[in-house]
Design an enzyme around this catalytic site. Structure first.
Site, PDB file in Angstrom:
ATOM      1  N   ARG A  61      11.380 -18.379  -7.487  1.00  0.00           N
ATOM      2  CA  ARG A  61      10.832 -17.936  -6.305  1.00  0.00           C
ATOM      3  C   ARG A  61      10.105 -18.914  -5.358  1.00  0.00           C
ATOM      4  O   ARG A  61       9.579 -19.715  -6.051  1.00  0.00           O
ATOM      5  CB  ARG A  61       9.655 -16.840  -6.737  1.00  0.00           C
ATOM      6  CG  ARG A  61       8.648 -16.448  -5.586  1.00  0.00           C
ATOM      7  CD  ARG A  61       8.602 -15.111  -5.339  1.00  0.00           C
ATOM      8  NE  ARG A  61       7.536 -14.847  -4.427  1.00  0.00           N
ATOM      9  CZ  ARG A  61       6.921 -13.477  -4.599  1.00  0.00           C
ATOM     10  NH1 ARG A  61       6.810 -12.759  -5.547  1.00  0.00           N
ATOM     11  NH2 ARG A  61       5.974 -13.484  -3.583  1.00  0.00           N
ATOM     12  N   ASP A 100       9.968 -10.286  -7.329  1.00  0.00           N
ATOM     13  CA  ASP A 100       8.536 -10.043  -7.154  1.00  0.00           C
ATOM     14  C   ASP A 100       8.295  -9.282  -8.429  1.00  0.00           C
ATOM     15  O   ASP A 100       9.007  -8.518  -8.772  1.00  0.00           O
ATOM     16  CB  ASP A 100       8.557  -9.223  -5.926  1.00  0.00           C
ATOM     17  CG  ASP A 100       7.245  -9.253  -5.306  1.00  0.00           C
ATOM     18  OD1 ASP A 100       6.415  -9.798  -5.614  1.00  0.00           O
ATOM     19  OD2 ASP A 100       7.125  -8.512  -4.296  1.00  0.00           O
ATOM     20  N   ASP A 114       5.147  -6.973  -9.640  1.00  0.00           N
ATOM     21  CA  ASP A 114       3.852  -6.580  -9.466  1.00  0.00           C
ATOM     22  C   ASP A 114       3.153  -5.853 -10.239  1.00  0.00           C
ATOM     23  O   ASP A 114       3.857  -4.878 -11.041  1.00  0.00           O
ATOM     24  CB  ASP A 114       3.753  -5.798  -8.189  1.00  0.00           C
ATOM     25  CG  ASP A 114       4.281  -6.550  -6.875  1.00  0.00           C
ATOM     26  OD1 ASP A 114       3.653  -7.723  -6.812  1.00  0.00           O
ATOM     27  OD2 ASP A 114       4.835  -6.066  -6.268  1.00  0.00           O
TER      28      ASP A 114
HETATM   29  N1  ROI Z   1      11.333  -3.890   0.281  1.00  0.00           N
HETATM   30  C1  ROI Z   1      11.968  -3.371  -0.473  1.00  0.00           C
HETATM   31  N2  ROI Z   1      12.850  -2.371  -0.450  1.00  0.00           N
HETATM   32  N3  ROI Z   1      11.800  -3.669  -2.153  1.00  0.00           N
HETATM   33  C2  ROI Z   1      10.801  -4.635  -2.314  1.00  0.00           C
HETATM   34  O1  ROI Z   1      10.692  -4.894  -3.534  1.00  0.00           O
HETATM   35  C3  ROI Z   1      10.113  -4.924  -1.371  1.00  0.00           C
HETATM   36  N4  ROI Z   1       9.131  -6.073  -1.625  1.00  0.00           N
HETATM   37  C4  ROI Z   1       8.389  -6.460  -0.882  1.00  0.00           C
HETATM   38  C5  ROI Z   1       8.505  -6.177   0.680  1.00  0.00           C
HETATM   39  C6  ROI Z   1       8.686  -7.586   1.662  1.00  0.00           C
HETATM   40  C7  ROI Z   1       7.280  -5.739   1.228  1.00  0.00           C
HETATM   41  N5  ROI Z   1       9.628  -5.334   0.941  1.00  0.00           N
HETATM   42  C8  ROI Z   1      10.319  -4.744   0.068  1.00  0.00           C
HETATM   43  O2  ROI Z   1       7.342  -7.291  -0.990  1.00  0.00           O
END
Ligand code: ROI
Length: 167
Positions: free
Chosen positions: A90, A103, A105
């Protein structure tokens, strides 16, 4: 990594990727998260294909949610997740809502509400994100998201926005 252990808590972690073979990124991340000391995998959702939320000039995403039991404090869990994001390539460009290899979270951490500069739990904007709510509902249909509501009620109010289950 230096960590402090506390009584076990159920936490849900959102996984997302839209670069460099997203399905492989998510599967590798699952293994890496389950291998963190003080974290035990409990449940893992299907993988979902989702349209990007935010700038549209980026690839579609693959998303999933993982349920864990953890003895790590929230900040220690966060640091471990950030370490995995970094290992999986990343790059933080500073661009808001840009494409990313991975990502991770913290969506919920027991029934706690956390408001720290680096960490807001439940995850901000969770109620607008079908790519989080649907996999979360799949593995925790009775979940109450602190200060937001029952997952079943959150999902009823959230447009699907083209979300598709992959497996
Ligand atoms: N959009 C989708 N579809 N899935 C994600 O995990 C995701 N993560 C983000 C942002 C850029 C807001 N958009 C996303 O952080």
């Amino acid at each position: 990594m230096q960590t402090s252990l506390s009584p076990p808590v159920i936490a849900y972690i959102g996984l997302g990727s839209n670069l460099v073979d997203p399905i492989v990124q998510i599967k590798s991340a699952r293994i890496a998260v389950a291998a963190i000391e003080g974290v035990q995998e409990m449940t893992f959702s299907s993988l979902y294909h989702s349209l990007p939320m935010g700038p549209q000039d980026q690839p579609d995403y693959v998303n999933a949610v993982m349920g864990v039991v953890t003895k790590l404090l929230p900040m220690d869990l966060l640091r471990n997740l950030q370490h995995i994001e970094n290992i999986q390539g990343r790059i933080r460009t500073g661009e808001r809502w840009g494409a990313r290899t991975l990502d991770l979270d913290i969506l919920t951490y027991g029934d706690q509400e956390i408001d720290e500069p680096d960490l807001i739990v439940p995850h901000k904007g969770i109620e607008e994100r079908s790519f989080v709510l649907c996999p979360l509902f799949q593995i925790a249909p009775e979940l109450y998201v602190p200060n937001k509501g029952f997952i079943v009620d959150l999902i009823a109010k959230c447009p699907l926005s083209g979300l598709k289950r992959i497996n």
